[in-house]
Design an enzyme around this catalytic site. Structure first.
Site, PDB file in Angstrom:
ATOM      1  CG  HIS A  87      -1.936  -0.991   1.301  1.00  0.00           C
ATOM      2  ND1 HIS A  87      -2.849  -1.158   0.290  1.00  0.00           N
ATOM      3  CD2 HIS A  87      -2.237  -1.925   2.235  1.00  0.00           C
ATOM      4  CE1 HIS A  87      -3.683  -2.149   0.604  1.00  0.00           C
ATOM      5  NE2 HIS A  87      -3.317  -2.636   1.782  1.00  0.00           N
ATOM      6  CG  HIS A 115       2.982   6.048   5.776  1.00  0.00           C
ATOM      7  ND1 HIS A 115       2.605   6.091   7.092  1.00  0.00           N
ATOM      8  CD2 HIS A 115       1.997   6.678   5.082  1.00  0.00           C
ATOM      9  CE1 HIS A 115       1.442   6.701   7.196  1.00  0.00           C
ATOM     10  NE2 HIS A 115       1.048   7.079   5.977  1.00  0.00           N
ATOM     11  CG  HIS A 117      -0.099   8.889   1.286  1.00  0.00           C
ATOM     12  ND1 HIS A 117      -1.019   7.863   1.290  1.00  0.00           N
ATOM     13  CD2 HIS A 117       0.232   9.096   2.583  1.00  0.00           C
ATOM     14  CE1 HIS A 117      -1.246   7.475   2.539  1.00  0.00           C
ATOM     15  NE2 HIS A 117      -0.498   8.209   3.347  1.00  0.00           N
ATOM     16  CG  HIS A 141       0.874  10.892   6.216  1.00  0.00           C
ATOM     17  ND1 HIS A 141      -0.159  10.214   5.625  1.00  0.00           N
ATOM     18  CD2 HIS A 141       0.701  12.213   5.901  1.00  0.00           C
ATOM     19  CE1 HIS A 141      -0.940  11.083   4.980  1.00  0.00           C
ATOM     20  NE2 HIS A 141      -0.432  12.296   5.127  1.00  0.00           N
ATOM     21  CB  THR A 223      -5.605   8.732   4.911  1.00  0.00           C
ATOM     22  OG1 THR A 223      -4.289   8.165   4.831  1.00  0.00           O
ATOM     23  CG2 THR A 223      -5.552  10.092   5.581  1.00  0.00           C
ATOM     24  CB  THR A 224      -5.195   3.255   5.181  1.00  0.00           C
ATOM     25  OG1 THR A 224      -4.629   3.247   6.488  1.00  0.00           O
ATOM     26  CG2 THR A 224      -4.224   3.907   4.207  1.00  0.00           C
TER      27      THR A 224
END
Ligand SMILES: *[C@@H]1O[C@H](CO)[C@@H](O)[C@H](O)[C@H]1NC(C)=O
Ligand SMILES: *[C@@H]1O[C@H](CO)[C@@H](O)[C@H](O)[C@H]1NC(C)=O
Ligand SMILES: *[C@@H]1O[C@H](CO)[C@@H](O)[C@H](O)[C@H]1NC(C)=O
Ligand SMILES: *[C@@H]1O[C@H](CO)[C@@H](O)[C@H](O)[C@H]1NC(C)=O
Ligand SMILES: *[C@@H]1O[C@H](CO)[C@@H](O)[C@H](O)[C@H]1NC(C)=O
Ligand SMILES: *[C@@H]1O[C@H](CO)[C@@H](O)[C@H](O)[C@H]1NC(C)=O
Ligand SMILES: [Zn+2]
Ligand SMILES: [Zn+2]
Length: 579
Positions: A87, A115, A117, A141, A223-224
């Site tokens: 992801h 991590h 995005h 993040h 957000t996941t």
């Protein structure tokens, strides 16, 4: 142990193959973001979701958003390992060594991982948060759990998780940064193999020179899936600039593209900004012709308009307390006929600026010497009243404000000091044209002419300038001989109300010691009508603000500096003599 790693997996996107059928994705499976809300047990369809589009014109400054303290962000040994989990790419940190506190957070948070995005190799941007509709190329993040809480306890606490969001800008201007070159060298499409980081790089080096005092704050979610509504969000205003040769390695080397959740509805949440965050300047107004009418002034950048000592107020005479320390003022150079420098149409008022360092006010229980900076007016329309202060709910026709700054402070310091400014407020009323004198009770003579006193001359001279400043922001030099004394006339300057308040226009700084004089200045009705007529705007007054727990003080009732009866007789005599 199992539960906490499951929760991390569900909520932080830690692993691909989670238990309980959580194969959500961004694209290419059944559970794409629009279906995350249907995942059993998820909060993804709730009302406090992340990410969001941060609309800076709706952001409010929060003065409690102080500087952060980052513990061990400079350590070159805390970034332990990196993994492509299918992801995202996630870096795990040494446990219990990295912390975040301050920044308006109520607790210390223990940092566990960061991590990313991103979008795709076609240069489609992929940050999660947007600022004023702008999506940045990437977002980093940094995830921290409230210290002492397990992952499960953290997702159950409405502020259990603090995420620091850094927007990442892809640029060709920036040098290839060594820490980012090192980090991207670890990127791989090999999922589920955790690789140890053997190089010495710190979180600080990755963040670079982003100003960490400038940030947005709101309450949101992961957000996941499961999108737990447990996150205190911090999104820094300045992006990290990284060379695009490095940013494009994220989609290229991992095979992951467009791994960001679409922005979610704000649902009446307020986004705040730290005081240092530059926000666009927004027009404010008194009526509804712009977005920021008085009820929205508190949303303006750096605004204090929702504070607890705001002005103007309604003065309830029955609850006013007499204070015998409120003695006579000393007005220095109020009689100077050359002290007024310019007259300007600000778009909100007509303002006369004074020559620096000449006119002063002291005494009057103020305790300091104040330099007089300017005076300006508030009005209604040709048909209704527009003073800012009201007395027993009675609104006067106009109000004049003489603005003074503590002489020992510069203007910036004065605006931050509870008594940095002293404003003298004078009500203005139409004089009775059938009487010759100004003020009340000057005796019913049988003259029916306009008032011949010098004060009226001064007002006539002043309003002649209104024709020259009909355009907003126009400013002209004042060359006519007009003194403040001339404008005030013989109004009683010894009898007044006193309270602690604020500026009555944004940013409504709570820095004003207010003096509101009881007696009104009497001016010809036609003179007053010139203000709305020439400027073409009307009702330039702020509504009365709540008193909260403030006290309004008053001079001993009926005080009049030189002894009222004698002066009164004297004036009457003079008038009679000259007419
Ligand atoms: C916050 O940090 C900035 C820059 O690092 C500094 O200038 C400022 O004085 C700090 N403010 C406080 C209240 O510590
Ligand atoms: C910071 O990291 C060092 C080791 O790198 C560790 O000894 C220290 O306890 C950490 N500080 C805090 C406050 O956790
Ligand atoms: C901090 O605590 C106050 C008072 O309980 C609360 O209103 C506020 O939302 C909290 N802030 C954060 C960031 O948790
Ligand atoms: C982002 O990078 C572009 C391209 O170099 C640059 O023009 C822009 O100013 C940068 N934006 C910010 C906010 O730094
Ligand atoms: C992973 O990357 C290697 C080389 O970078 C490539 O040969 C391979 O096909 C990639 N595998 C997948 C599944 O994309
Ligand atoms: C204004 O506030 C100061 C400081 O709190 C206080 O000492 C003073 O008495 C107040 N004055 C009035 C008029 O309320
Ligand atoms: Zn994230
Ligand atoms: Zn004013």
């Amino acid at each position: 142990m199992y539960l906490s790693s499951l929760l991390l997996c569900l909520s932080l996107g830690a692993l691909v193959k989670c238990a309980s059928g959580s194969d959500w994705c961004y694209t290419g499976c059944h559970d794409t973001p629009s279906h995350w809300g249907d995942i059993s047990g998820s909060s993804c369809g709730e009302k406090r979701q992340s990410p969001i589009d941060i609309v800076t014109s709706r952001v409010a400054v929060d003065h409690n958003l102080h500087n952060f303290t980052f513990v061990n962000f400079t350590s070159q040994h805390v970034i332990k390992s990196i993994i492509n989990n299918g992801h995202t790419v996630k870096c795990k940190l040494e446990e219990n060594e990295v912390e975040v506190k301050g920044g308006g957070l109520n607790d210390t948070y223990s940092t566990i991982q960061f991590h990313f995005h991103w979008g795709d190799t076609e240069h489609h941007p992929g940050s999660e948060h947007k600022i004023d509709g702008h999506r940045y190329p990437m977002e980093m993040h940094i995830v921290s759990l409230k210290k002492g809480l397990s992952a499960q306890q953290a997702v159950e606490d409405s502020a259990g998780i603090a995420v620091l969001g850094f927007l990442i800008n892809a640029t060709e201007d920036a040098d290839i940064s060594e820490p980012w070159r090192i980090l991207t060298s670890y990127l791989t499409n090999n999922t589920d193999t955790e690789v140890n980081i053997n190089h010495a790089i710190s979180i600080d080096e990755l963040i670079g020179n982003v100003d960490r005092t400038k940030f947005y704050r709101y309450m949101g979610s992961l957000t996941t899936p499961n999108c737990s509504e447990a996150v205190v969000w911090t999104v820094f205003q300045e992006p990290i600039n990284i060379h695009k040769n490095l940013t494009q390695l994220f989609p290229m080397k991992t095979g992951l593209t467009n791994i960001f959740r679409p922005t979610q509805d704000l649902n009446k949440r307020q986004v705040f900004a730290s005081p240092a965050t530059p926000l666009p300047s927004h027009p404010w107004c008194y009526d509804d012709h712009c977005e920021n009418s008085p009820t929205h002034w508190h949303l303006l950048p750096h605004s204090h308009c929702d504070g607890h000592r705001q002005s103007p107020i309604n003065i309830e005479t029955k609850s006013v307390k007499v204070d015998e320390h409120l003695d006579a003022f000393t007005f220095t150079k109020f009689g100077d006929k050359h002290a007024i420098k310019t007259i300007v149409n600000t778009g909100h008022t007509v303002k006369c600026t004074l020559k620096e360092g000449s006119v002063e006010v002291s005494g009057g229980g103020l305790g300091y010497v104040y330099s007089t900076l300017q005076f300006h007016f508030h009005w209604g329309s040709t048909s209704h009243e527009g003073s800012e202060h009201t007395v027993d709910s009675h609104r006067y026709q106009m109000e004049m404000h003489i603005v003074n700054k503590r002489k020992d402070l510069n203007i910036d310091a004065a605006l931050q000091t509870p008594n940095g400014l002293a404003v003298l407020g004078f009500f203005i009323e139409a004089m009775d044209m059938t009487k010759s004198g100004s003020g009340s009770g000057s005796g019913g003579s049988d003259h029916h002419e306009t008032n011949p006193t010098s004060e009226n001359d001064a007002w006539n001279k002043l309003i002649k300038y209104l024709s020259a400043i009909q355009n907003i922001r126009s400013e002209v030099k004042v060359t006519e001989e007009i003194s403040i004394d001339d404008l005030l006339g013989d109004v009683n300057r010894a009898d007044y109300y006193r309270y602690n308040g604020s500026l009555t226009t944004p940013s409504c700084n709570e820095a004003v010691v207010w003096t509101v004089f009881k007696e009104s200045i009497k001016v010809d009705k036609n003179v007053m009508n010139m203000f709305p007529t020439k400027t073409a705007y009307h009702d330039v007054f702020r509504p009365a603000q709540p008193l909260h727990n403030r006290t309004i003080y008053s001079t001993t009732s009926g005080s009049r500096a030189p002894g009222p009866a004698i002066l009164f007789l004297l004036l009457t005599c003079l008038c009679a003599f000259f007419l």
